[in-house]
Design an enzyme around this catalytic site. Sequence first.
Site, mmCIF file in Angstrom:
data_model
loop_
_atom_site.group_PDB
_atom_site.id
_atom_site.type_symbol
_atom_site.label_atom_id
_atom_site.label_comp_id
_atom_site.label_asym_id
_atom_site.label_seq_id
_atom_site.Cartn_x
_atom_site.Cartn_y
_atom_site.Cartn_z
ATOM 1 C CD GLU A 143 4.447 -0.234 -7.082
ATOM 2 O OE1 GLU A 143 3.598 1.231 -6.756
ATOM 3 O OE2 GLU A 143 3.783 -0.989 -7.532
ATOM 4 C CG ASP A 178 2.552 3.932 -5.417
ATOM 5 O OD1 ASP A 178 1.806 4.756 -4.057
ATOM 6 O OD2 ASP A 178 1.752 3.004 -6.063
ATOM 7 C CD GLN A 206 2.119 3.270 -9.709
ATOM 8 O OE1 GLN A 206 2.120 2.956 -9.069
ATOM 9 N NE2 GLN A 206 0.958 3.007 -10.682
ATOM 10 C CD GLU A 246 -1.720 2.353 -8.306
ATOM 11 O OE1 GLU A 246 -1.579 1.199 -8.935
ATOM 12 O OE2 GLU A 246 -0.150 1.687 -7.339
#
Length: 272
Positions: A143, A178, A206, A246
Site C-alpha cells: 500500500e 487507499d 480503502q 479506514e
Amino acid sequence: MLRFAANLGFLYQDAPFLDRFQSAARDGFAAVECLFPYDVPAAELRARADEAGVKVVLINAPPGDWSAGERGLASLAGRDDEFRDSIERGLDYACHVGSPRLHVLAGVLPAGASRDAAIARYEAALCWAAEQGARAGVTLMIEPINPYDMPGYLLQRQEEAHAIVERIGSAHLRVQMDLYHCARVEGDVVAQVRRWLPTGRVAHCQIAGVPGRHEPDEGSLDWRSVLGAIDEISAATGWEGWIGCEYRPRRGDVACGTSDGLVWMRGLTSKD
C-alpha cells in the site's frame, strides 16, 4: 456492486475491540478489516466474526516495534529473520481467521540510507513473502502511504507499487489502493481509479475524507464520483474487491458516533 468493510481499528471506538464485530454487523457491514489483531487469539477473533456473520477480509502483518516508530520490516537492512517471522505469524493468523489478504508494510527509510538499496531489499523480501502467501492461499498487499501521515514511508505512489507488483509477477501479490493516501499524494483520485483498477493488480481499496481522514463526505474527496467509477469498473471487469472504511469518525468515540456518521454509505450497498 460496491462492498464495504468496517475497519475495526478506526471505527466503533466506543466499544471494546471484540464487540465491534457485532456493531459492524448491526450497521449492515458484511465484512471487516483489522490492523494488528495479534493480542487476541485467532480462534476467539474468528468466533466473534462468525457469531456476527461478517467476513474478515484483511489484516496487517506485524509491523515491527510500532511504539518505536517502525512501520514494517520488509525494506530494512539486517532485519530479514524478523521480517520472515512476521510474515509467517501473519499468514498463520490470516489462515485461522479466514482472511484472504495480508497487508505487508514496507518500512520507513532511515535517514541517509540509499533508497535504491531499500527498494531492492523490499522486492527481494516480497518475492519470498509472495511464495509463502501462495502456499497459504493468502494474497499479500502493498500500500502506498502518504508522507504527511507517515513521514519517510518507503512506498508512496501508485505507479511505483504497480511496477513492483509487475516485476515480481506473483498472483499472490497485489496493490492495496487507499484512496485517502492517493488523494494526499497524487490528486485526482477518480483519474487514478480509472487508471489502476482495470489493471487487475488492485485487490483491495480503502476510503476516508481528505484531509481530515473522517467520513468520506467531509472534505475535498469527490467521493460520489470515486465510488461511481469503482462501481462502473467493477461491472465492466468483474472486480470484486472490498472498500475498507479506514477513517476516524468525526464524532469520535461517543456512543453511536460511527453509526450516525454512516449516512454517506446508506443506500449505496446491500449486504453480500
